[in-house]
Design a protein around this motif. Sequence first.
Motif, PDB file in Angstrom:
ATOM      1  N   GLN A  32      -4.833 -11.923   2.746  1.00  0.00           N
ATOM      2  CA  GLN A  32      -4.841 -12.089   3.931  1.00  0.00           C
ATOM      3  C   GLN A  32      -6.214 -12.417   4.439  1.00  0.00           C
ATOM      4  O   GLN A  32      -6.922 -11.541   4.994  1.00  0.00           O
ATOM      5  N   LEU A  73      -5.422  -0.767   8.643  1.00  0.00           N
ATOM      6  CA  LEU A  73      -4.731   0.103   7.820  1.00  0.00           C
ATOM      7  C   LEU A  73      -4.911   1.673   8.278  1.00  0.00           C
ATOM      8  O   LEU A  73      -4.001   2.458   7.975  1.00  0.00           O
ATOM      9  N   HIS A 121      -1.463   2.905   9.512  1.00  0.00           N
ATOM     10  CA  HIS A 121      -0.671   3.573   8.322  1.00  0.00           C
ATOM     11  C   HIS A 121      -1.315   5.057   8.125  1.00  0.00           C
ATOM     12  O   HIS A 121      -0.465   6.096   7.811  1.00  0.00           O
ATOM     13  N   PHE A 146      -8.316 -11.622   7.840  1.00  0.00           N
ATOM     14  CA  PHE A 146      -9.056 -10.282   8.099  1.00  0.00           C
ATOM     15  C   PHE A 146     -10.585 -10.474   8.415  1.00  0.00           C
ATOM     16  O   PHE A 146     -11.318 -10.021   9.068  1.00  0.00           O
ATOM     17  N   PHE A 195      -7.806   6.588   1.924  1.00  0.00           N
ATOM     18  CA  PHE A 195      -7.333   5.232   1.394  1.00  0.00           C
ATOM     19  C   PHE A 195      -8.665   4.563   1.358  1.00  0.00           C
ATOM     20  O   PHE A 195      -9.283   3.874   2.163  1.00  0.00           O
ATOM     21  N   ILE A 209      -8.661  -7.651  -0.758  1.00  0.00           N
ATOM     22  CA  ILE A 209      -7.479  -7.938   0.048  1.00  0.00           C
ATOM     23  C   ILE A 209      -7.293  -9.028   0.842  1.00  0.00           C
ATOM     24  O   ILE A 209      -6.586  -9.698   1.602  1.00  0.00           O
TER      25      ILE A 209
HETATM   26  O1  89Y Z   1      -2.707  -5.136   5.496  1.00  0.00           O
HETATM   27  C1  89Y Z   1      -2.728  -4.105   4.668  1.00  0.00           C
HETATM   28  C2  89Y Z   1      -1.304  -2.938   4.879  1.00  0.00           C
HETATM   29  O2  89Y Z   1      -0.753  -3.184   5.705  1.00  0.00           O
HETATM   30  O3  89Y Z   1      -0.887  -2.530   3.679  1.00  0.00           O
HETATM   31  C3  89Y Z   1      -1.977  -3.001   2.658  1.00  0.00           C
HETATM   32  C4  89Y Z   1      -2.723  -4.325   3.224  1.00  0.00           C
HETATM   33  O4  89Y Z   1      -1.929  -5.337   2.840  1.00  0.00           O
HETATM   34  C5  89Y Z   1      -4.103  -4.369   2.655  1.00  0.00           C
HETATM   35  O5  89Y Z   1      -4.670  -3.109   2.652  1.00  0.00           O
END
Ligand code: 89Y
Length: 346
Positions: free
Chosen positions: A166, A180, A183, A169, A156, A162
């Motif tokens: 957000q 990230l 995920h 961060f 990724f 971003i």
């Molecule tokens: O915070 C991240 C997530 O969980 O998925 C995408 C994101 O919002 C930015 O990479």
Amino acid sequence: MSDSVKVALVGCGFFARNHLFSWKDLAAEGADLVAVCDIDAAKAEAAAKEFNVPRWYTDFDAMVEAEQIDLLDIATRMDTHRMLVEKAIGRGIATIVQKPFAPTWEDAVAMTAAAEKAGVFLAVHENFRFQTPLIRVAETLRTGVIGTPSWGRISFRTGYDIYAGQPYFFDEERFIILDLGVHTLDIARVFMGEVERVYCETQQRNPKVKAEDTATVMLKHVSGAVSVVDFTYESRKEPDPFPETMVEIEGPDGAVVVDAGLTMQVTSGGEMRTEDIGAPLLHWTSKPWHVAQESVLITCRHMLESFRAKDAAATAAADNLKTFAVVEAAYESAASGTAVKPRAYP
Ligand code: 89Y
Ligand code: NAD
């Protein structure tokens, strides 16, 4: 339609819009969004008005006291998760909590143990494995067309801003692995199985953030397979594939490759076929976020169905702890310069 399930949402910030749209779409499947809550009154009221939710609150305790909630959806940031989850579990309310499960392993374990002791449904909204493209990859691997995966890369890499949505961060003490990596490391578990050894190198390439914004992780899986999971917020290439995950999995009989643009190439027995695995656009999703947005709907649907069936969700607390253990091992490895075995949940 089956019996309705009364859903309440706590946290009406940036990402919660996707939850609000999802629960409203799931009204047709019996989800009844009865209340929303945010400590910021303007956000709670605006969400209630826009999404036609009957009641809104600024105080979580007041909401759980007043409402008969079947399923609570927590979409606040991780620092509030343990406090909210423990209150909900204490009242016997089935609960879903956004990723990252918690800021620390100790908090994640405490919530999991509390839910198990109380016998209450607790799941993490870990949505990447519910993205349409990644569901298709998992289904393809399960058919056995490439044999048992022996090597993989899950990647990724983006330079998408971003931080605009957000901004928190900038101040994270532990950044991209927790945000990230949760995920993509979860995806590595889904595609290649459990992990027995982790080696990680981190980099901080953006001088404006406090912690790592790039990580390169190597995993040895219990099956013997090896994978590389790499992710960054500092990649400068066009077209930027945000928020797509690139995949390459090799097995003895073939390979599965997902490139930017979400085309899957499946090679098996010396023949290659391609399949479009893009997510559809919904009435409330828009590019480039639609792949992530649609997965929120699929995740919420999975939670609703699991709760109804009295089953643990695929991303139940105990499952997510296994991903969290890989996250912790990655941080430990980066700090020590050695390979680390992920901890086990007692
Ligand atoms: O915070 C991240 C997530 O969980 O998925 C995408 C994101 O919002 C930015 O990479
Ligand atoms: P945000 O700061 O925009 O929203 C959080 C909201 O929670 C704020 O409105 C805040 O006022 C509210 N809040 C805080 N404490 C509260 C409390 N005690 N009671 C009620 N409301 C409270 O954050 P965000 O960007 O929406 O992120 C929320 C969560 O979603 C994070 O954990 C983030 O990692 C996650 N997220 C997930 C994805 C994904 O793809 N799964 C994508 C983005 C964000």
